[in-house]
Enzyme design. Structure first.
Site, short mmCIF file in Angstrom:
data_model
loop_
_atom_site.label_atom_id
_atom_site.label_comp_id
_atom_site.label_asym_id
_atom_site.label_seq_id
_atom_site.Cartn_x
_atom_site.Cartn_y
_atom_site.Cartn_z
N ASP A 41 30.60 -11.28 19.93
CA ASP A 41 29.95 -10.64 21.08
C ASP A 41 30.23 -11.39 22.37
OD1 ASP A 41 28.63 -8.51 19.70
OD2 ASP A 41 27.31 -10.02 18.83
N GLU B 114 22.84 2.68 17.03
CA GLU B 114 23.33 1.42 16.48
C GLU B 114 22.36 0.34 16.92
OE1 GLU B 114 27.29 -0.82 17.34
OE2 GLU B 114 27.81 1.21 16.69
#
Length: 264
Positions: free
Chosen positions: A60, A49
């Site tokens: 995030d 990823e």
């Protein structure tokens, strides 16, 4: 549809769970991140990823936010992230690569141009965290038409009323976010994850891979044992941020992959 489904079919035939590793493209610079990326398959990573750095990474936590900042400050661009995948493909034509990030850089490039470049580079899937199912015409459907899987996130708040919309145009696998909140948060709990994975699997028929809150080989094993695999991101990014030699970071990745693979 491609490398992702092939990989999960092969793992299933062997009775194994998948280990997915996230790194940020260009963190702390292009050369180091490429060296790390190239070393992931030999460290036991089944799916790579690759993060696309963005200036406003709202989903995030601090660890990945800082990784994106370092990447941008070192000159990483969407072009360079695509180039990383091309360089990776020079040595590896079988490991699936999923790009993860936000829609703005893709929109700025133009969807048609991006998808053409992504296919040419060898990208297999996309996780775009700020495009809900209601916006599938924007990127999801064009990506699938181009042969790229569009992987959707499901969360603890995705109830039975919402789940069909989330699963409708998802392909490759479903990424189940094990905890509410941002990346790098609370530890994942297998007892809480197991019934959610079973519910999503039953409704969607796709592999379910669990991420967020996995930092140790032991947790990787526990979570993978109740899913089709697990994802580790922040813990790997933190090891890389510490400035350890790439081989040491890969040793850490290998320990996590070994944990996930012990689950089956």
């Amino acid at each position: 549809m491609g490398r992702i489904s092939d990989r999960f079919e092969a793992l299933s035939a062997e009775g194994h769970r998948a280990f997915v590793a996230y790194i940020m493209g260009g963190d702390p610079d292009y050369d180091r991140s490429l060296a790390l990326m190239k070393g992931l398959p030999s460290a036991g990573v089944d799916v790579v990823e690759l993060g696309m750095p963005f200036t406003d990474p709202m989903a995030d936590g601090p660890t990945i936010q800082l990784a994106g900042q370092r990447a941008l400050e070192s000159g990483q661009t969407l072009d360079k992230t695509l180039q990383m995948v091309r360089a990776f493909r020079e040595d590896d034509d079988t490991t699936p690569v999923v790009m993860m990030g936000y829609y703005n850089p893709i929109y700025s490039r133009g969807v048609d141009r991006f998808l053409k470049d992504a296919v040419e580079a060898g990208i297999d899937g996309l996780i775009i965290v700020d495009l809900p199912p209601e916006e599938d015409d924007e990127l999801c459907l064009p990506a699938q038409a181009a042969g790229i899987d569009f992987i959707r996130l499901a969360t603890p708040t995705t109830d039975d009323a919402r789940l069909p919309a989330v699963l409708k145009n998802t392909s490759g696998f479903v990424y189940y976010v094990s905890v509410t909140g941002i990346t790098g948060g609370a530890a994942a709990q297998a007892a809480e994850v197991a019934p959610e994975v079973a519910r999503i699997r039953e409704k969607g028929g796709l592999p379910v891979v669990v991420g967020f809150g996995i930092r140790t080989p032991e947790t990787a094993e526990e979570i993978a044992s109740v899913a089709d695999g697990c994802v580790v991101g922040s813990a790997i990014v933190a090891e890389n941020a510490a400035g350890k030699p790439v081989e040491e970071v890969l040793d850490f990745v290998r320990s996590l992959a070994d944990g996930a693979h012990r689950a089956g």
